[in-house]
Design an enzyme around this catalytic site. Structure first.
Site, PDB file in Angstrom:
ATOM      1  N   GLN A 131      -0.489 -13.047   2.663  1.00  0.00           N
ATOM      2  CA  GLN A 131       0.029 -12.608   1.365  1.00  0.00           C
ATOM      3  C   GLN A 131       1.530 -12.898   1.209  1.00  0.00           C
ATOM      4  O   GLN A 131       1.975 -13.321   0.161  1.00  0.00           O
ATOM      5  CB  GLN A 131      -0.238 -11.117   1.189  1.00  0.00           C
ATOM      6  CG  GLN A 131       0.183 -10.585  -0.160  1.00  0.00           C
ATOM      7  CD  GLN A 131      -0.205  -9.142  -0.332  1.00  0.00           C
ATOM      8  OE1 GLN A 131      -1.353  -8.843  -0.622  1.00  0.00           O
ATOM      9  NE2 GLN A 131       0.745  -8.240  -0.148  1.00  0.00           N
ATOM     10  N   GLU A 173       5.107 -12.484  -7.137  1.00  0.00           N
ATOM     11  CA  GLU A 173       6.328 -11.861  -6.611  1.00  0.00           C
ATOM     12  C   GLU A 173       7.516 -12.814  -6.626  1.00  0.00           C
ATOM     13  O   GLU A 173       8.523 -12.573  -5.955  1.00  0.00           O
ATOM     14  CB  GLU A 173       6.081 -11.334  -5.196  1.00  0.00           C
ATOM     15  CG  GLU A 173       5.087 -10.180  -5.175  1.00  0.00           C
ATOM     16  CD  GLU A 173       5.189  -9.307  -3.940  1.00  0.00           C
ATOM     17  OE1 GLU A 173       5.816  -9.713  -2.956  1.00  0.00           O
ATOM     18  OE2 GLU A 173       4.634  -8.186  -3.988  1.00  0.00           O
ATOM     19  N   ASP A 203       3.657 -10.221   5.712  1.00  0.00           N
ATOM     20  CA  ASP A 203       2.726  -9.174   5.272  1.00  0.00           C
ATOM     21  C   ASP A 203       1.359  -9.839   5.221  1.00  0.00           C
ATOM     22  O   ASP A 203       1.076 -10.646   4.323  1.00  0.00           O
ATOM     23  CB  ASP A 203       3.099  -8.609   3.890  1.00  0.00           C
ATOM     24  CG  ASP A 203       2.120  -7.503   3.453  1.00  0.00           C
ATOM     25  OD1 ASP A 203       1.182  -7.204   4.222  1.00  0.00           O
ATOM     26  OD2 ASP A 203       2.305  -6.948   2.357  1.00  0.00           O
ATOM     27  N   GLU A 246       3.521  -6.768   8.803  1.00  0.00           N
ATOM     28  CA  GLU A 246       2.985  -5.663   7.982  1.00  0.00           C
ATOM     29  C   GLU A 246       1.470  -5.811   7.838  1.00  0.00           C
ATOM     30  O   GLU A 246       0.962  -6.924   7.659  1.00  0.00           O
ATOM     31  CB  GLU A 246       3.674  -5.738   6.615  1.00  0.00           C
ATOM     32  CG  GLU A 246       3.266  -4.654   5.646  1.00  0.00           C
ATOM     33  CD  GLU A 246       3.980  -4.832   4.289  1.00  0.00           C
ATOM     34  OE1 GLU A 246       5.134  -5.331   4.264  1.00  0.00           O
ATOM     35  OE2 GLU A 246       3.376  -4.508   3.256  1.00  0.00           O
ATOM     36  N   ASP A 272       1.264  -0.340   5.660  1.00  0.00           N
ATOM     37  CA  ASP A 272       1.429  -0.238   4.199  1.00  0.00           C
ATOM     38  C   ASP A 272       0.142   0.374   3.646  1.00  0.00           C
ATOM     39  O   ASP A 272       0.082   1.580   3.399  1.00  0.00           O
ATOM     40  CB  ASP A 272       1.711  -1.629   3.608  1.00  0.00           C
ATOM     41  CG  ASP A 272       1.693  -1.629   2.083  1.00  0.00           C
ATOM     42  OD1 ASP A 272       1.706  -0.552   1.478  1.00  0.00           O
ATOM     43  OD2 ASP A 272       1.662  -2.718   1.478  1.00  0.00           O
ATOM     44  N   LYS A 295       6.397   3.089  -0.705  1.00  0.00           N
ATOM     45  CA  LYS A 295       6.208   2.717  -2.115  1.00  0.00           C
ATOM     46  C   LYS A 295       5.988   4.010  -2.885  1.00  0.00           C
ATOM     47  O   LYS A 295       4.928   4.637  -2.789  1.00  0.00           O
ATOM     48  CB  LYS A 295       4.968   1.837  -2.273  1.00  0.00           C
ATOM     49  CG  LYS A 295       5.106   0.433  -1.694  1.00  0.00           C
ATOM     50  CD  LYS A 295       3.753  -0.261  -1.725  1.00  0.00           C
ATOM     51  CE  LYS A 295       3.849  -1.720  -1.323  1.00  0.00           C
ATOM     52  NZ  LYS A 295       2.509  -2.268  -1.021  1.00  0.00           N
ATOM     53  N   ARG A 324       6.564  -3.441  -5.745  1.00  0.00           N
ATOM     54  CA  ARG A 324       5.150  -3.776  -5.856  1.00  0.00           C
ATOM     55  C   ARG A 324       5.038  -5.176  -6.454  1.00  0.00           C
ATOM     56  O   ARG A 324       6.013  -5.703  -7.001  1.00  0.00           O
ATOM     57  CB  ARG A 324       4.407  -2.797  -6.783  1.00  0.00           C
ATOM     58  CG  ARG A 324       4.415  -1.351  -6.415  1.00  0.00           C
ATOM     59  CD  ARG A 324       3.835  -0.997  -5.088  1.00  0.00           C
ATOM     60  NE  ARG A 324       2.537  -1.537  -4.755  1.00  0.00           N
ATOM     61  CZ  ARG A 324       1.448  -0.817  -4.466  1.00  0.00           C
ATOM     62  NH1 ARG A 324       1.512   0.498  -4.548  1.00  0.00           N
ATOM     63  NH2 ARG A 324       0.322  -1.388  -4.078  1.00  0.00           N
ATOM     64  N   SER A 325       3.851  -5.731  -6.417  1.00  0.00           N
ATOM     65  CA  SER A 325       3.715  -7.086  -6.971  1.00  0.00           C
ATOM     66  C   SER A 325       3.817  -7.091  -8.496  1.00  0.00           C
ATOM     67  O   SER A 325       4.242  -8.088  -9.087  1.00  0.00           O
ATOM     68  CB  SER A 325       2.413  -7.725  -6.509  1.00  0.00           C
ATOM     69  OG  SER A 325       1.324  -6.879  -6.770  1.00  0.00           O
ATOM     70  N   LYS A 346      12.147  -4.123   1.017  1.00  0.00           N
ATOM     71  CA  LYS A 346      11.324  -5.319   0.783  1.00  0.00           C
ATOM     72  C   LYS A 346      11.345  -5.623  -0.708  1.00  0.00           C
ATOM     73  O   LYS A 346      11.069  -4.750  -1.538  1.00  0.00           O
ATOM     74  CB  LYS A 346       9.893  -5.101   1.273  1.00  0.00           C
ATOM     75  CG  LYS A 346       9.076  -6.401   1.215  1.00  0.00           C
ATOM     76  CD  LYS A 346       7.762  -6.306   1.955  1.00  0.00           C
ATOM     77  CE  LYS A 346       6.666  -5.792   1.060  1.00  0.00           C
ATOM     78  NZ  LYS A 346       5.337  -6.335   1.454  1.00  0.00           N
TER      79      LYS A 346
HETATM   80  C1  2PG Z   1       2.406  -5.259  -0.537  1.00  0.00           C
HETATM   81  C2  2PG Z   1       2.817  -5.275  -1.989  1.00  0.00           C
HETATM   82  C3  2PG Z   1       4.231  -5.609  -2.290  1.00  0.00           C
HETATM   83  P1  2PG Z   1       1.111  -5.010  -3.883  1.00  0.00           P
HETATM   84  O1  2PG Z   1       1.246  -5.463  -0.207  1.00  0.00           O
HETATM   85  O2  2PG Z   1       3.228  -4.937   0.302  1.00  0.00           O
HETATM   86  O3  2PG Z   1       4.668  -6.788  -1.733  1.00  0.00           O
HETATM   87  O4  2PG Z   1       1.901  -5.891  -2.794  1.00  0.00           O
HETATM   88  O5  2PG Z   1       2.110  -4.374  -4.736  1.00  0.00           O
HETATM   89  O6  2PG Z   1       0.234  -6.000  -4.587  1.00  0.00           O
HETATM   90  O7  2PG Z   1       0.316  -4.016  -3.098  1.00  0.00           O
HETATM   91 MG    MG Z   2       1.869  -4.828   2.013  1.00  0.00          MG
END
Ligand code: 2PG
Ligand code: MG
Length: 375
Positions: A131, A173, A203, A246, A272, A295, A324-325, A346
């Site tokens: 990712q 992102e 990640d 991650e 995460d 987050k 977040r994405s 991040k």
């Molecule tokens: C992640 C996030 C942020 P998402 O997995 O760490 O980079 O992605 O917000 O899509 O969960």
């Molecule tokens: Mg993540």
């Protein structure tokens, strides 16, 4: 002491052109981000209009003329997440936080290192199974220097990928995308990262590739068993001297994380989807991870996020504040990273992602004797 004189919520667009919630308290804003690779254990969201409607009718009535007190408001929001979702709750909680921030001129002076998403794929778009390939300018002495090193590496990678004839794009992102084998990409990136004083992180977002107890790598059309996944991650850590990994394993595999950490004590093995900023899950992860993504919208309020950060620090887990994405230009997490001393943030490197970096650049500029965190 200031009271809530006005409170209003509205729908605004996020970076993926999806509706999200923006709350306004006494003229100060807070907006919710949104994930694409969301963990199963995150507090659920509700449609933005449902959250806004509830805030504008019920919450307005209950909160007007009450003191702007983060803990008190968050305690109430926590019990309303069934109605307003994590998105309605965090937008309101961010607005409260930003109001109090605007009133308080005392600032902390230890700045986080950026951990920037330079190349991506998975749920955020792009051919790559991984990712996020991340850069952390660990050798930088100042925040502006950290940004310089990270962006220099970003531009160099972009040029090199173009020079070998690839069509280079950008994903959700703002990370670079191209159709290239993962190891080939890493072989190109490693010298670029090295000479720009950046360490590499990943990640893996492994829950996204987890099917029938195996990890599916679509680029190679290959399934890895749990043991093979652990061996692969260990191999990547060694080969590319990864300083950060991650979600290397599925979101409920605490022991898998622990096994990777036991062999790589110097690497940040970060949860995460595993931990979802939830203190109950952090308790389960103690000694099994040594870093955790923070987050605020995974859990719903600023106060619960602060509890999670405090528990991390107490249990020797490095908190990593994260975007977040799906994002807006809301920069609350940049302020929170400074305020609650998260040594890493991040973020993205390009596109509207610069909102967080730019807020930290402004704050660095305004701080009397700013210093970088120890990582
Ligand atoms: C992640 C996030 C942020 P998402 O997995 O760490 O980079 O992605 O917000 O899509 O969960
Ligand atoms: Mg993540």
């Amino acid at each position: 002491m200031t009271n809530i004189e006005s409170i209003h919520a509205r729908k605004i667009l996020d970076s993926r052109a999806n509706w999200t919630v923006e709350a306004e308290i006494n003229g100060i804003l807070g907006a919710s981000p949104a994930g694409a690779s969301t963990g199963t254990h995150e507090v659920p969201t509700v449609p933005a209009e449902v959250a806004c409607d509830f805030i504008n009718r019920k919450i307005k009535k209950a909160f007007l003329n009450h003191e702007i007190n983060q803990k008190e408001i968050d305690r109430k929001l926590k019990f309303l997440t069934g109605k307003i979702g994590s998105n309605g709750a965090i937008a309101t909680s961010f607005a409260v936080y930003n109001f109090l921030w605007s009133q308080n001129t005392e600032r902390k002076s230890v700045f986080p290192y950026p951990l920037g998403n330079v190349f991506g794929g998975g749920a955020h778009g792009g051919a790559c199974d991984m990712q996020e390939v991340l850069l952390c300018p660990k050798n930088a002495k100042t925040f502006p220097d950290a940004v310089q090193k990270m962006t220099d590496a970003y531009h160099e990678l972009k040029k090199e990928l173009k020079d070998i004839g690839l069509s280079v794009g950008m994903n959700d992102e703002g990370a670079l995308t191209a159709t290239i084998g993962f190891m080939e990409l890493m072989d190109i990136l490693k010298p670029i990262a090295d000479h720009n004083g950046c360490a590499i992180g990943l990640d893996i977002a492994a829950s996204e590739m987890y099917r029938h107890n195996k990890y599916y790598y679509k680029q190679k059309d290959q399934f890895l068993s749990e043991d093979e996944q652990i061996d692969f991650v260990n191999h990547l850590i060694k080969k590319y001297r990864l300083f950060y990994v991650e979600d290397p394993m599925n979101e409920d595999d605490f022991d898998g994380f622990s096994e990777i950490l036991s062999k790589n004590k110097k690497t940040l093995v970060c949860g995460d989807d595993l931990t979802t900023t939830n203190t109950q899950r952090i308790h389960k992860a103690v000694k099994k991870i040594n870093a955790m993504i923070v987050k605020p919208n995974q859990i719903g309020t600023v106060s619960q996020t602060v509890e999670a950060i405090k528990l991390c620090k107490k249990t020797r887990i490095t908190p990593v504040m994260s975007h977040r994405s799906g994002e807006t230009t809301d920069a609350t997490i940049a302020r929170m990273a400074l305020d609650f001393e998260s040594p890493i943030i991040k973020c993205g490197i390009a596109d509207m992602r610069t909102a967080k970096i730019n807020e930290l650049l402004r704050l660095w500029d305004k701080t009397e004797k700013p210093k970088m965190a120890k990582i």
